[in-house]
Design a protein around this motif. Structure first.
Motif, mmCIF file in Angstrom:
data_model
loop_
_atom_site.group_PDB
_atom_site.id
_atom_site.type_symbol
_atom_site.label_atom_id
_atom_site.label_comp_id
_atom_site.label_asym_id
_atom_site.label_seq_id
_atom_site.Cartn_x
_atom_site.Cartn_y
_atom_site.Cartn_z
ATOM 1 N N VAL A 56 0.807 -1.230 0.000
ATOM 2 C CA VAL A 56 0.000 0.000 0.000
ATOM 3 C C VAL A 56 0.838 1.277 0.000
ATOM 4 C CG1 VAL A 56 -1.670 1.334 1.333
ATOM 5 C CG2 VAL A 56 -1.958 -1.145 1.085
ATOM 6 N N LEU A 57 1.838 1.344 0.864
ATOM 7 C CA LEU A 57 2.519 2.626 1.095
ATOM 8 C C LEU A 57 3.198 3.234 -0.130
ATOM 9 C CD1 LEU A 57 4.057 2.533 4.685
ATOM 10 C CD2 LEU A 57 2.036 3.731 3.837
ATOM 11 N N PRO A 58 3.986 2.480 -0.920
ATOM 12 C CA PRO A 58 4.625 3.121 -2.078
ATOM 13 C C PRO A 58 3.623 3.734 -3.047
ATOM 14 C CG PRO A 58 5.703 1.035 -1.593
ATOM 15 C CD PRO A 58 4.471 1.086 -0.750
ATOM 16 N N SER A 59 2.561 3.001 -3.385
ATOM 17 C CA SER A 59 1.548 3.530 -4.308
ATOM 18 C C SER A 59 0.785 4.689 -3.679
ATOM 19 C CB SER A 59 0.566 2.432 -4.710
ATOM 20 O OG SER A 59 1.207 1.444 -5.494
ATOM 21 N N LEU A 60 0.465 4.555 -2.381
ATOM 22 C CA LEU A 60 -0.257 5.617 -1.693
ATOM 23 C C LEU A 60 0.573 6.897 -1.652
ATOM 24 C CD1 LEU A 60 -2.723 6.513 -0.079
ATOM 25 C CD2 LEU A 60 -1.602 5.615 1.985
ATOM 26 N N ALA A 61 1.863 6.757 -1.381
ATOM 27 C CA ALA A 61 2.741 7.933 -1.344
ATOM 28 C C ALA A 61 2.810 8.591 -2.715
ATOM 29 C CB ALA A 61 4.138 7.516 -0.882
ATOM 30 N N PHE A 62 2.932 7.790 -3.754
ATOM 31 C CA PHE A 62 3.007 8.350 -5.105
ATOM 32 C C PHE A 62 1.730 9.105 -5.458
ATOM 33 C CE2 PHE A 62 1.898 7.940 -9.601
ATOM 34 C CZ PHE A 62 2.946 8.652 -10.176
ATOM 35 N N VAL A 63 0.581 8.485 -5.229
ATOM 36 C CA VAL A 63 -0.696 9.111 -5.577
ATOM 37 C C VAL A 63 -0.902 10.399 -4.786
ATOM 38 C CG1 VAL A 63 -3.207 8.849 -5.491
ATOM 39 C CG2 VAL A 63 -1.789 6.958 -6.277
ATOM 40 N N THR A 64 -0.595 10.355 -3.495
ATOM 41 C CA THR A 64 -0.802 11.530 -2.642
ATOM 42 C C THR A 64 0.077 12.702 -3.091
ATOM 43 O OG1 THR A 64 -1.339 10.107 -0.757
ATOM 44 C CG2 THR A 64 -0.733 12.392 -0.288
ATOM 45 N N LEU A 65 1.370 12.439 -3.273
ATOM 46 C CA LEU A 65 2.289 13.508 -3.654
ATOM 47 C C LEU A 65 2.005 14.015 -5.067
ATOM 48 C CD1 LEU A 65 5.612 12.117 -2.150
ATOM 49 C CD2 LEU A 65 4.254 14.038 -1.329
ATOM 50 N N PHE A 66 1.657 13.100 -5.971
ATOM 51 C CA PHE A 66 1.360 13.519 -7.345
ATOM 52 C C PHE A 66 0.107 14.382 -7.383
ATOM 53 C CE2 PHE A 66 -0.490 13.159 -11.531
ATOM 54 C CZ PHE A 66 0.604 13.283 -12.372
ATOM 55 N N THR A 67 -0.890 14.035 -6.544
ATOM 56 C CA THR A 67 -2.124 14.815 -6.505
ATOM 57 C C THR A 67 -1.865 16.217 -5.954
ATOM 58 O OG1 THR A 67 -3.425 12.799 -6.179
ATOM 59 C CG2 THR A 67 -4.480 14.885 -5.608
ATOM 60 N N SER A 76 7.477 12.560 -6.416
ATOM 61 C CA SER A 76 6.547 11.507 -6.042
ATOM 62 C C SER A 76 7.110 10.131 -6.372
ATOM 63 C CB SER A 76 5.201 11.706 -6.740
ATOM 64 O OG SER A 76 5.364 11.884 -8.130
ATOM 65 N N LEU A 77 7.801 10.031 -7.508
ATOM 66 C CA LEU A 77 8.402 8.745 -7.874
ATOM 67 C C LEU A 77 9.541 8.387 -6.921
ATOM 68 C CD1 LEU A 77 8.538 9.118 -11.760
ATOM 69 C CD2 LEU A 77 7.058 7.585 -10.458
ATOM 70 N N GLY A 78 10.339 9.383 -6.561
ATOM 71 C CA GLY A 78 11.469 9.129 -5.674
ATOM 72 C C GLY A 78 11.036 8.649 -4.302
ATOM 73 N N VAL A 79 9.991 9.265 -3.764
ATOM 74 C CA VAL A 79 9.490 8.833 -2.455
ATOM 75 C C VAL A 79 8.940 7.416 -2.537
ATOM 76 C CG1 VAL A 79 7.750 9.263 -0.678
ATOM 77 C CG2 VAL A 79 9.021 11.172 -1.671
ATOM 78 N N SER A 80 8.214 7.114 -3.614
ATOM 79 C CA SER A 80 7.647 5.780 -3.786
ATOM 80 C C SER A 80 8.740 4.717 -3.863
ATOM 81 C CB SER A 80 6.793 5.744 -5.057
ATOM 82 O OG SER A 80 6.289 4.447 -5.286
ATOM 83 N N VAL A 81 9.744 4.955 -4.693
ATOM 84 C CA VAL A 81 10.853 3.993 -4.818
ATOM 85 C C VAL A 81 11.656 3.941 -3.523
ATOM 86 C CG1 VAL A 81 12.981 3.452 -6.058
ATOM 87 C CG2 VAL A 81 10.972 4.253 -7.322
ATOM 88 N N GLY A 82 11.806 5.075 -2.862
ATOM 89 C CA GLY A 82 12.531 5.105 -1.598
ATOM 90 C C GLY A 82 11.876 4.217 -0.552
ATOM 91 N N LEU A 83 10.548 4.278 -0.471
ATOM 92 C CA LEU A 83 9.844 3.412 0.472
ATOM 93 C C LEU A 83 10.048 1.939 0.110
ATOM 94 C CD1 LEU A 83 6.503 5.382 0.891
ATOM 95 C CD2 LEU A 83 8.203 4.937 2.676
#
Length: 243
Positions: A56-67, A76-83
């Motif tokens: 859940v968290l990587p996709s959720l982080a990407f969607v939240t930051l991108f929105t 948003s991609l960096g945070v997702s991959v970082g998680l």
């Protein structure tokens, strides 16, 4: 020539596929031959709390930051991959097999690289769309040709090999289970692909999460219960011996 000199026959395709699927199911805690509650099996299949967070968290982080801020996309991609990288490090420190630990990170990095290359946030979801198409097709074809992937895996785990194919009840149950799994993957594809084509990233990411574990969990439970019903434990089938 003695029997000891005879070489064993080569493994059939069903044996090889059954060993691969059955081995993966066993590692995920989905072995019907073991005595476990449905709740425990489903929880194990999800990977416990860590598995849920990883899903859940990587996709959720990407969607939240991108929105909040579509640009720069790399944020948003960096945070997702970082998680995903953090979860991978945790797995490696806990002595998880490298292939299992690195699989999620490699997939996340490849998806992010594609999105950065094209400049479209929606392309971060392309690997998931491809996965749904491939899995859905594999399950559907296996059901239509009478070699249900569920049946092959269950046969391997229960020591039944291809015996289930001569049992009409088992063959029918495994066919419908494979169709149910195919329907899940194709439903995801049918809902998410139009959103991808119209570049609706927030809706796409949100529905990916909604159609992930919430749909996976009940189908895993149903599959487990059906296989256990088809292969009841010997202790429940055989009457206790009289003294």
């Amino acid at each position: 020539m003695t029997s000891d000199d005879r070489t064993p026959p080569p493994a059939s395709a069903s044996d090889i596929i059954g060993a691969a699927l059955g081995g993966a199911a066993r590692k995920a805690g989905l072995d019907p031959a073991e005595d476990a509650s449905t709740q425990k099996v489903v929880w194990s299949a999800m990977g416990g709390w860590r598995g849920i967070l990883e899903s859940v968290l990587p996709s959720l982080a990407f969607v939240t930051l991108f929105t909040i801020s579509p640009e720069p996309l790399i944020l948003s991609l960096g945070v997702s991959v970082g998680l995903a990288a953090v979860f991978t490090i945790v797995r490696l420190t806990q002595k998880s097999p490298p292939s299992a630990a690195l699989g999620g990170l490699i997939a996340a990095a490849a998806a992010a690289a594609l999105a950065l290359f094209t400049g479209r946030g929606a392309d971060n979801f392309v690997p998931g769309l491809i996965t749904n198409a491939v899995y859905g097709t594999a399950f559907l074809v296996s059901a239509l040709i009478g070699w249900s992937l569920i049946g092959i895996a269950a046969g391997f785990l229960m020591g039944d090999s291809t015996g289930w194919r001569s049992d009409r009840r088992k063959r029918r149950a495994f066919r419908w289970l494979a169709i149910a799994w195919a329907a899940l993957f194709f439903a995801r594809l049918a809902v998410q692909l139009p959103l991808y084509l119209t570049d609706q990233v927030t809706a796409l990411g949100t529905l990916k999460l909604v159609m992930g574990l919430p749909l996976f969990v009940p189908l895993i439970a149903v599959t487990w219960l059906v296989v256990r019903a088809l292969y009841p434990r010997a202790s429940t089938e055989e009457p206790a011996s009289q003294p």
